[in-house]
Design a protein around this motif. Structure first.
Motif, PDB file in Angstrom:
ATOM      1  N   TYR A 123       0.831  -1.208   0.000  1.00  0.00           N
ATOM      2  CA  TYR A 123       0.000   0.000   0.000  1.00  0.00           C
ATOM      3  C   TYR A 123       0.865   1.256   0.000  1.00  0.00           C
ATOM      4  N   ASP A 124       1.952   1.253   0.741  1.00  0.00           N
ATOM      5  CA  ASP A 124       2.846   2.413   0.737  1.00  0.00           C
ATOM      6  C   ASP A 124       3.351   2.691  -0.676  1.00  0.00           C
ATOM      7  N   ASP A 125       3.695   1.633  -1.417  1.00  0.00           N
ATOM      8  CA  ASP A 125       4.150   1.801  -2.801  1.00  0.00           C
ATOM      9  C   ASP A 125       3.031   2.363  -3.679  1.00  0.00           C
ATOM     10  N   LEU A 126       1.804   1.834  -3.514  1.00  0.00           N
ATOM     11  CA  LEU A 126       0.677   2.348  -4.300  1.00  0.00           C
ATOM     12  C   LEU A 126       0.427   3.826  -3.999  1.00  0.00           C
ATOM     13  N   ILE A 127       0.422   4.153  -2.726  1.00  0.00           N
ATOM     14  CA  ILE A 127       0.160   5.537  -2.317  1.00  0.00           C
ATOM     15  C   ILE A 127       1.241   6.461  -2.851  1.00  0.00           C
ATOM     16  N   ALA A 128       2.507   6.031  -2.798  1.00  0.00           N
ATOM     17  CA  ALA A 128       3.592   6.853  -3.334  1.00  0.00           C
ATOM     18  C   ALA A 128       3.383   7.104  -4.824  1.00  0.00           C
ATOM     19  N   PHE A 129       2.902   6.095  -5.551  1.00  0.00           N
ATOM     20  CA  PHE A 129       2.679   6.241  -6.991  1.00  0.00           C
ATOM     21  C   PHE A 129       1.484   7.140  -7.294  1.00  0.00           C
ATOM     22  N   ILE A 130       0.345   6.906  -6.653  1.00  0.00           N
ATOM     23  CA  ILE A 130      -0.865   7.665  -6.999  1.00  0.00           C
ATOM     24  C   ILE A 130      -0.868   9.093  -6.447  1.00  0.00           C
ATOM     25  N   THR A 131       0.090   9.416  -5.598  1.00  0.00           N
ATOM     26  CA  THR A 131       0.162  10.790  -5.082  1.00  0.00           C
ATOM     27  C   THR A 131       1.262  11.606  -5.753  1.00  0.00           C
ATOM     28  N   THR A 132       1.859  11.064  -6.817  1.00  0.00           N
ATOM     29  CA  THR A 132       2.816  11.883  -7.573  1.00  0.00           C
ATOM     30  C   THR A 132       2.044  13.024  -8.231  1.00  0.00           C
ATOM     31  N   PRO A 133       2.688  14.158  -8.448  1.00  0.00           N
ATOM     32  CA  PRO A 133       1.978  15.276  -9.108  1.00  0.00           C
ATOM     33  C   PRO A 133       1.405  14.880 -10.470  1.00  0.00           C
ATOM     34  N   GLU A 134       2.131  14.056 -11.220  1.00  0.00           N
ATOM     35  CA  GLU A 134       1.662  13.662 -12.555  1.00  0.00           C
ATOM     36  C   GLU A 134       0.402  12.805 -12.484  1.00  0.00           C
ATOM     37  N   PHE A 135       0.380  11.843 -11.560  1.00  0.00           N
ATOM     38  CA  PHE A 135      -0.798  10.991 -11.453  1.00  0.00           C
ATOM     39  C   PHE A 135      -1.987  11.786 -10.910  1.00  0.00           C
ATOM     40  N   LYS A 136      -1.736  12.655  -9.953  1.00  0.00           N
ATOM     41  CA  LYS A 136      -2.821  13.479  -9.422  1.00  0.00           C
ATOM     42  C   LYS A 136      -3.411  14.380 -10.513  1.00  0.00           C
ATOM     43  N   ALA A 137      -2.552  14.910 -11.407  1.00  0.00           N
ATOM     44  CA  ALA A 137      -3.044  15.734 -12.521  1.00  0.00           C
ATOM     45  C   ALA A 137      -3.914  14.889 -13.457  1.00  0.00           C
ATOM     46  N   LEU A 138      -3.488  13.651 -13.724  1.00  0.00           N
ATOM     47  CA  LEU A 138      -4.285  12.753 -14.556  1.00  0.00           C
ATOM     48  C   LEU A 138      -5.635  12.480 -13.900  1.00  0.00           C
ATOM     49  N   HIS A 139      -5.643  12.230 -12.599  1.00  0.00           N
ATOM     50  CA  HIS A 139      -6.903  11.969 -11.895  1.00  0.00           C
ATOM     51  C   HIS A 139      -7.823  13.188 -11.967  1.00  0.00           C
ATOM     52  N   ARG A 140      -7.270  14.380 -11.828  1.00  0.00           N
ATOM     53  CA  ARG A 140      -8.095  15.593 -11.969  1.00  0.00           C
ATOM     54  C   ARG A 140      -8.683  15.674 -13.382  1.00  0.00           C
ATOM     55  N   GLU A 141      -7.892  15.260 -14.377  1.00  0.00           N
ATOM     56  CA  GLU A 141      -8.385  15.270 -15.754  1.00  0.00           C
ATOM     57  C   GLU A 141      -9.511  14.249 -15.941  1.00  0.00           C
ATOM     58  N   VAL A 142      -9.373  13.081 -15.314  1.00  0.00           N
ATOM     59  CA  VAL A 142     -10.457  12.088 -15.364  1.00  0.00           C
ATOM     60  C   VAL A 142     -11.732  12.708 -14.812  1.00  0.00           C
ATOM     61  N   LEU A 143     -11.631  13.337 -13.657  1.00  0.00           N
ATOM     62  CA  LEU A 143     -12.816  13.905 -13.010  1.00  0.00           C
ATOM     63  C   LEU A 143     -13.354  15.134 -13.721  1.00  0.00           C
ATOM     64  N   ALA A 144     -12.540  15.762 -14.581  1.00  0.00           N
ATOM     65  CA  ALA A 144     -13.011  16.916 -15.354  1.00  0.00           C
ATOM     66  C   ALA A 144     -13.908  16.478 -16.509  1.00  0.00           C
ATOM     67  N   GLN A 145     -13.853  15.201 -16.866  1.00  0.00           N
ATOM     68  CA  GLN A 145     -14.710  14.671 -17.931  1.00  0.00           C
ATOM     69  C   GLN A 145     -16.137  14.533 -17.396  1.00  0.00           C
ATOM     70  N   PRO A 146     -17.139  14.651 -18.255  1.00  0.00           N
ATOM     71  CA  PRO A 146     -18.500  14.337 -17.800  1.00  0.00           C
ATOM     72  C   PRO A 146     -18.534  12.886 -17.304  1.00  0.00           C
ATOM     73  N   PRO A 147     -19.292  12.583 -16.253  1.00  0.00           N
ATOM     74  CA  PRO A 147     -19.313  11.227 -15.703  1.00  0.00           C
ATOM     75  C   PRO A 147     -19.537  10.129 -16.744  1.00  0.00           C
ATOM     76  N   SER A 148     -20.372  10.392 -17.729  1.00  0.00           N
ATOM     77  CA  SER A 148     -20.655   9.368 -18.739  1.00  0.00           C
ATOM     78  C   SER A 148     -19.477   9.130 -19.681  1.00  0.00           C
ATOM     79  N   GLU A 149     -18.551  10.079 -19.766  1.00  0.00           N
ATOM     80  CA  GLU A 149     -17.402   9.944 -20.664  1.00  0.00           C
ATOM     81  C   GLU A 149     -16.144   9.423 -19.965  1.00  0.00           C
ATOM     82  N   ARG A 150     -16.188   9.338 -18.649  1.00  0.00           N
ATOM     83  CA  ARG A 150     -14.998   8.918 -17.902  1.00  0.00           C
ATOM     84  C   ARG A 150     -14.536   7.502 -18.240  1.00  0.00           C
ATOM     85  N   PRO A 151     -15.441   6.506 -18.378  1.00  0.00           N
ATOM     86  CA  PRO A 151     -14.931   5.163 -18.705  1.00  0.00           C
ATOM     87  C   PRO A 151     -14.136   5.133 -20.011  1.00  0.00           C
TER      88      PRO A 151
END
Length: 169
Positions: free
Chosen positions: A21-49
């Protein structure tokens, strides 16, 4: 605590899970991954998949975004029996010695949904998960995942009966 049929203790398993879990958390909290996650959430919910399929689970597209996925981490689409609108999961396998008890840990990213829309009733929560393609199509259409009949879910018992019949020969 030890178990007769396992060659490790509960504490060893917990330590391996914590490290993963520490490894996963280190990966998903990188600035690049967090920016990607924000981009996912910026999509309309129906377009996210569709966005997840084209951008998040494609290692080449991730690399173009400056995201290097470690070899021991897997990003995949997924679905669960409780029918929450899961978009993707980031997974890490535990060392093989633990697989008889626990195979992997993951961090799941869901489409945003009202909590009360997902049943916590054990009968609903443990239904066979929907095939990811079907789940994503229902989300894209704005449909209700909870209303999909149980028989549309993945029938794991069909696979176990196939294995049993293959063992007979």
């Amino acid at each position: 605590m030890t178990y007769d049929h396992l060659d490790f203790t509960l504490e060893e398993l917990q330590a391996a899970m914590r490290a993963a879990y520490d490894d996963l958390i280190a990966f998903i909290t990188t600035p690049e991954f967090k920016a990607l996650h924000r981009e996912v959430l910026a999509q309309p919910p129906s377009e996210r998949p569709a966005f997840v399929v084209s951008e998040v689970v494609d290692k080449d597209r991730l690399r173009e975004r400056g995201i290097e996925v470690p070899e021991d981490i897997l990003i995949q689409t997924s679905a669960f029996g409780d029918r929450r609108p899961t978009l993707f999961a980031v997974k890490k396998f535990l060392p093989e010695k633990f697989h008889r008890a626990w195979e992997n840990v993951n961090w799941t990213f869901d489409n945003i949904y009202p909590d009360e829309e997902v049943s916590r009733d054990p009968q609903d929560a443990w239904r066979p998960p929907l095939p990811v393609v079907l789940q994503n199509a229902i989300i894209a259409e704005g449909g209700d995942l909870q209303s999909v009949p149980t028989e549309k879910g993945v029938n794991f018992s069909r696979f176990s009966s196939m294995e049993a019949s293959a063992d007979v020969d």
